[in-house]
Design a protein around this motif. Structure first.
Motif, PDB file in Angstrom:
ATOM      1  N   HIS A 112       3.792  -5.382   6.378  1.00  0.00           N
ATOM      2  CA  HIS A 112       4.441  -4.978   5.245  1.00  0.00           C
ATOM      3  C   HIS A 112       3.623  -5.250   4.080  1.00  0.00           C
ATOM      4  CE1 HIS A 112       7.538  -3.926   2.662  1.00  0.00           C
ATOM      5  NE2 HIS A 112       8.232  -3.626   3.688  1.00  0.00           N
ATOM      6  N   PRO A 113       3.394  -4.455   3.206  1.00  0.00           N
ATOM      7  CA  PRO A 113       2.777  -4.802   1.933  1.00  0.00           C
ATOM      8  C   PRO A 113       3.527  -5.887   1.163  1.00  0.00           C
ATOM      9  CG  PRO A 113       2.952  -2.222   2.169  1.00  0.00           C
ATOM     10  CD  PRO A 113       3.751  -3.106   3.332  1.00  0.00           C
ATOM     11  N   ASN A 114       4.889  -5.711   1.183  1.00  0.00           N
ATOM     12  CA  ASN A 114       5.388  -7.096   0.451  1.00  0.00           C
ATOM     13  C   ASN A 114       5.478  -8.297   1.227  1.00  0.00           C
ATOM     14  OD1 ASN A 114       7.509  -4.545  -0.435  1.00  0.00           O
ATOM     15  ND2 ASN A 114       7.019  -6.017  -2.224  1.00  0.00           N
ATOM     16  N   GLY A 125      -0.404   5.950   0.826  1.00  0.00           N
ATOM     17  CA  GLY A 125      -0.688   5.765   2.105  1.00  0.00           C
ATOM     18  C   GLY A 125      -1.494   4.410   2.310  1.00  0.00           C
ATOM     19  N   CYS A 126      -2.041   4.267   3.499  1.00  0.00           N
ATOM     20  CA  CYS A 126      -2.935   3.100   3.775  1.00  0.00           C
ATOM     21  C   CYS A 126      -4.287   3.367   3.811  1.00  0.00           C
ATOM     22  CB  CYS A 126      -2.739   2.502   5.147  1.00  0.00           C
ATOM     23  SG  CYS A 126      -3.569   1.141   5.719  1.00  0.00           S
ATOM     24  N   PRO A 127      -5.089   2.944   2.735  1.00  0.00           N
ATOM     25  CA  PRO A 127      -6.443   3.224   2.484  1.00  0.00           C
ATOM     26  C   PRO A 127      -7.443   2.802   3.852  1.00  0.00           C
ATOM     27  CG  PRO A 127      -5.889   1.373   1.093  1.00  0.00           C
ATOM     28  CD  PRO A 127      -4.512   1.908   1.703  1.00  0.00           C
ATOM     29  N   TYR A 128      -6.808   1.957   4.538  1.00  0.00           N
ATOM     30  CA  TYR A 128      -7.714   1.392   5.584  1.00  0.00           C
ATOM     31  C   TYR A 128      -7.640   2.729   6.809  1.00  0.00           C
ATOM     32  CZ  TYR A 128      -7.836  -3.161   3.917  1.00  0.00           C
ATOM     33  OH  TYR A 128      -7.876  -4.450   3.082  1.00  0.00           O
ATOM     34  N   ARG A 129      -6.434   3.476   6.654  1.00  0.00           N
ATOM     35  CA  ARG A 129      -6.705   4.710   7.285  1.00  0.00           C
ATOM     36  C   ARG A 129      -7.113   5.987   6.757  1.00  0.00           C
ATOM     37  NH1 ARG A 129      -1.921   8.301   8.484  1.00  0.00           N
ATOM     38  NH2 ARG A 129      -3.185   9.952   9.382  1.00  0.00           N
ATOM     39  N   TYR A 176      -5.881  -0.822  11.745  1.00  0.00           N
ATOM     40  CA  TYR A 176      -5.629  -0.884  10.049  1.00  0.00           C
ATOM     41  C   TYR A 176      -5.132  -2.178   9.668  1.00  0.00           C
ATOM     42  CZ  TYR A 176      -6.145   4.059  11.429  1.00  0.00           C
ATOM     43  OH  TYR A 176      -6.695   5.257  12.115  1.00  0.00           O
ATOM     44  N   GLN A 177      -4.149  -2.634  10.418  1.00  0.00           N
ATOM     45  CA  GLN A 177      -3.189  -3.713   9.611  1.00  0.00           C
ATOM     46  C   GLN A 177      -4.209  -5.118   9.979  1.00  0.00           C
ATOM     47  OE1 GLN A 177       0.293  -1.634  11.548  1.00  0.00           O
ATOM     48  NE2 GLN A 177       1.036  -3.566  10.688  1.00  0.00           N
ATOM     49  N   LEU A 178      -4.837  -5.073  11.263  1.00  0.00           N
ATOM     50  CA  LEU A 178      -5.932  -6.178  11.416  1.00  0.00           C
ATOM     51  C   LEU A 178      -6.840  -5.984  10.317  1.00  0.00           C
ATOM     52  CD1 LEU A 178      -6.187  -6.042  15.386  1.00  0.00           C
ATOM     53  CD2 LEU A 178      -4.706  -7.671  13.832  1.00  0.00           C
ATOM     54  N   ALA A 179      -7.348  -4.905  10.082  1.00  0.00           N
ATOM     55  CA  ALA A 179      -8.313  -5.007   9.052  1.00  0.00           C
ATOM     56  C   ALA A 179      -7.848  -5.487   7.779  1.00  0.00           C
ATOM     57  CB  ALA A 179      -8.878  -3.450   8.817  1.00  0.00           C
ATOM     58  N   CYS A 180      -6.704  -5.312   7.272  1.00  0.00           N
ATOM     59  CA  CYS A 180      -6.156  -5.577   6.047  1.00  0.00           C
ATOM     60  C   CYS A 180      -5.818  -7.040   6.268  1.00  0.00           C
ATOM     61  CB  CYS A 180      -4.723  -4.659   5.979  1.00  0.00           C
ATOM     62  SG  CYS A 180      -3.713  -5.198   4.631  1.00  0.00           S
ATOM     63  N   GLY A 181      -5.381  -7.691   7.331  1.00  0.00           N
ATOM     64  CA  GLY A 181      -4.916  -8.920   7.355  1.00  0.00           C
ATOM     65  C   GLY A 181      -6.524  -9.898   7.619  1.00  0.00           C
ATOM     66  N   PHE A 193      -2.230  -8.001  -4.686  1.00  0.00           N
ATOM     67  CA  PHE A 193      -1.603  -6.831  -4.095  1.00  0.00           C
ATOM     68  C   PHE A 193      -2.513  -6.411  -2.791  1.00  0.00           C
ATOM     69  CE2 PHE A 193       0.595  -4.404  -7.929  1.00  0.00           C
ATOM     70  CZ  PHE A 193       1.409  -5.358  -8.010  1.00  0.00           C
ATOM     71  N   PRO A 194      -1.980  -5.941  -1.798  1.00  0.00           N
ATOM     72  CA  PRO A 194      -2.791  -5.391  -0.710  1.00  0.00           C
ATOM     73  C   PRO A 194      -3.516  -4.183  -1.173  1.00  0.00           C
ATOM     74  CG  PRO A 194      -0.410  -4.841  -0.253  1.00  0.00           C
ATOM     75  CD  PRO A 194      -0.613  -5.738  -1.473  1.00  0.00           C
ATOM     76  N   LEU A 195      -4.395  -3.833  -0.561  1.00  0.00           N
ATOM     77  CA  LEU A 195      -5.275  -2.699  -0.932  1.00  0.00           C
ATOM     78  C   LEU A 195      -4.465  -1.248  -1.378  1.00  0.00           C
ATOM     79  CD1 LEU A 195      -8.221  -2.016  -1.708  1.00  0.00           C
ATOM     80  CD2 LEU A 195      -8.788  -1.329   0.683  1.00  0.00           C
ATOM     81  N   CYS A 196      -3.565  -1.070  -0.355  1.00  0.00           N
ATOM     82  CA  CYS A 196      -2.781   0.173  -0.609  1.00  0.00           C
ATOM     83  C   CYS A 196      -2.206   0.206  -2.095  1.00  0.00           C
ATOM     84  CB  CYS A 196      -1.556   0.134   0.145  1.00  0.00           C
ATOM     85  SG  CYS A 196      -0.646  -1.189   0.734  1.00  0.00           S
ATOM     86  N   MET A 197      -1.268  -0.932  -2.341  1.00  0.00           N
ATOM     87  CA  MET A 197      -1.050  -0.828  -3.767  1.00  0.00           C
ATOM     88  C   MET A 197      -1.840  -1.248  -4.889  1.00  0.00           C
ATOM     89  SD  MET A 197       2.223  -0.343  -2.692  1.00  0.00           S
ATOM     90  CE  MET A 197       3.049  -0.443  -1.179  1.00  0.00           C
ATOM     91  N   SER A 233       7.125  -0.070   4.722  1.00  0.00           N
ATOM     92  CA  SER A 233       6.558  -1.052   5.519  1.00  0.00           C
ATOM     93  C   SER A 233       4.931  -0.437   5.884  1.00  0.00           C
ATOM     94  CB  SER A 233       7.065  -0.917   6.885  1.00  0.00           C
ATOM     95  OG  SER A 233       7.010   0.217   7.562  1.00  0.00           O
ATOM     96  N   CYS A 234       3.981  -1.146   6.377  1.00  0.00           N
ATOM     97  CA  CYS A 234       2.647  -0.524   6.794  1.00  0.00           C
ATOM     98  C   CYS A 234       2.990   0.420   7.872  1.00  0.00           C
ATOM     99  CB  CYS A 234       2.022  -1.767   7.499  1.00  0.00           C
ATOM    100  SG  CYS A 234       1.719  -2.890   6.543  1.00  0.00           S
ATOM    101  N   GLN A 235       3.818   0.385   8.417  1.00  0.00           N
ATOM    102  CA  GLN A 235       4.084   1.753   9.454  1.00  0.00           C
ATOM    103  C   GLN A 235       4.202   2.889   8.750  1.00  0.00           C
ATOM    104  OE1 GLN A 235       7.102   1.216  12.285  1.00  0.00           O
ATOM    105  NE2 GLN A 235       6.136   2.167  13.863  1.00  0.00           N
ATOM    106  N   LYS A 236       5.200   2.913   7.631  1.00  0.00           N
ATOM    107  CA  LYS A 236       5.410   3.919   7.074  1.00  0.00           C
ATOM    108  C   LYS A 236       4.353   4.511   5.918  1.00  0.00           C
ATOM    109  CE  LYS A 236       9.110   6.030   4.252  1.00  0.00           C
ATOM    110  NZ  LYS A 236      10.558   6.286   3.743  1.00  0.00           N
ATOM    111  N   CYS A 237       3.650   3.440   5.381  1.00  0.00           N
ATOM    112  CA  CYS A 237       2.384   3.629   4.730  1.00  0.00           C
ATOM    113  C   CYS A 237       1.449   4.520   5.416  1.00  0.00           C
ATOM    114  CB  CYS A 237       1.694   2.503   3.987  1.00  0.00           C
ATOM    115  SG  CYS A 237       2.851   1.809   2.746  1.00  0.00           S
ATOM    116  N   LEU A 238       1.389   3.937   6.835  1.00  0.00           N
ATOM    117  CA  LEU A 238       0.279   4.858   7.732  1.00  0.00           C
ATOM    118  C   LEU A 238       0.628   6.158   7.891  1.00  0.00           C
ATOM    119  CD1 LEU A 238      -0.433   1.498   9.924  1.00  0.00           C
ATOM    120  CD2 LEU A 238      -2.289   2.817   8.706  1.00  0.00           C
TER     121      LEU A 238
END
Ligand code: SF4
Length: 191
Positions: free
Chosen positions: A178-180, A116-120, A154-159, A18-22, A99-104
């Motif tokens: 996208h988290p999925n 939300g997105c924990p990176y943010r 944020y998404q680069l950090a996640c990647g 799972f990505p960190l958000c989920m 999507s990441c955009q929506k989480c962000l």
């Protein structure tokens, strides 16, 4: 998407892919036996998209929530919305996962909210701690990832966290959108 995710396989899938958000939401749910509305939406649509079928989703959420509330309460207050997310109630809209955009773009901050997105949403120190604890990064790696997040990437950090966690730091061609998609990318590391 025809693959099926079984309830008993969720904990392992969560900690590994799972990505960190989920993962943050999943752990909050298991810890608190509860998630607030925003978190329920974000996590349940993600779980649906990784192949958790509706009956299994109801069993999973009910199992967690009824550690604190009664089954009747769960059925009254939460089951409808979960079925709704599967398009089985109301307008029968088939809700798409965030999507990441929506989480962000989520507004987060009330007590007990973890969507939300924990990176943010997390402060730098908290993020680093979470990356070490949950993403199993070294403190040095966590620092590197948190710096990207602090710069607003944020998404680069996640990647980067995904590359370090699952691919030995090797740079991937795909960006996390996208988290999925993150989940699918992470699972490829096992092939
Ligand atoms: Fe989740 Fe996307 Fe944020 Fe990663 S960048 S934690 S996948 S919302």
């Amino acid at each position: 998407n025809s693959q099926q995710m079984r309830v008993q396989d969720l904990p392992k899938a969560a900690t590994e892919h799972f990505p960190l958000c989920m993962l943050t939401l999943f752990q909050a749910l298991r810890r608190d036996a509860h998630l607030r509305h925003g978190g329920r939406m974000q996590l349940s649509l993600f779980l649906k998209a990784i192949g958790l079928r509706m009956e299994d989703a109801l069993a999973f959420w009910k199992g967690e929530f009824t550690r604190k509330i009664t089954a009747e309460d769960f059925d009254k207050r939460y089951a409808y919305n979960l079925r709704h997310n599967y398009g089985k109630e109301g307008k029968r809209t088939d809700y798409t996962p965030y999507s990441c955009q929506k989480c962000l773009a989520q507004t987060v901050g009330a007590v007990g909210e973890y969507h939300g997105c924990p990176y943010r949403t997390l402060g730098s120190a908290q993020l680093k701690e979470s990356l070490v604890e949950n993403m199993k990064l070294t403190p040095m790696q966590a620092k590197q990832v948190a710096e990207k997040a602090q710069q607003g990437h944020y998404q680069l950090a996640c990647g980067r966290a995904l590359e370090l966690r699952r691919f030995g730091g090797e740079e991937l061609e795909e960006n996390v959108m996208h988290p999925n998609q993150y989940f699918e990318m992470s699972r490829k590391s096992e092939l």
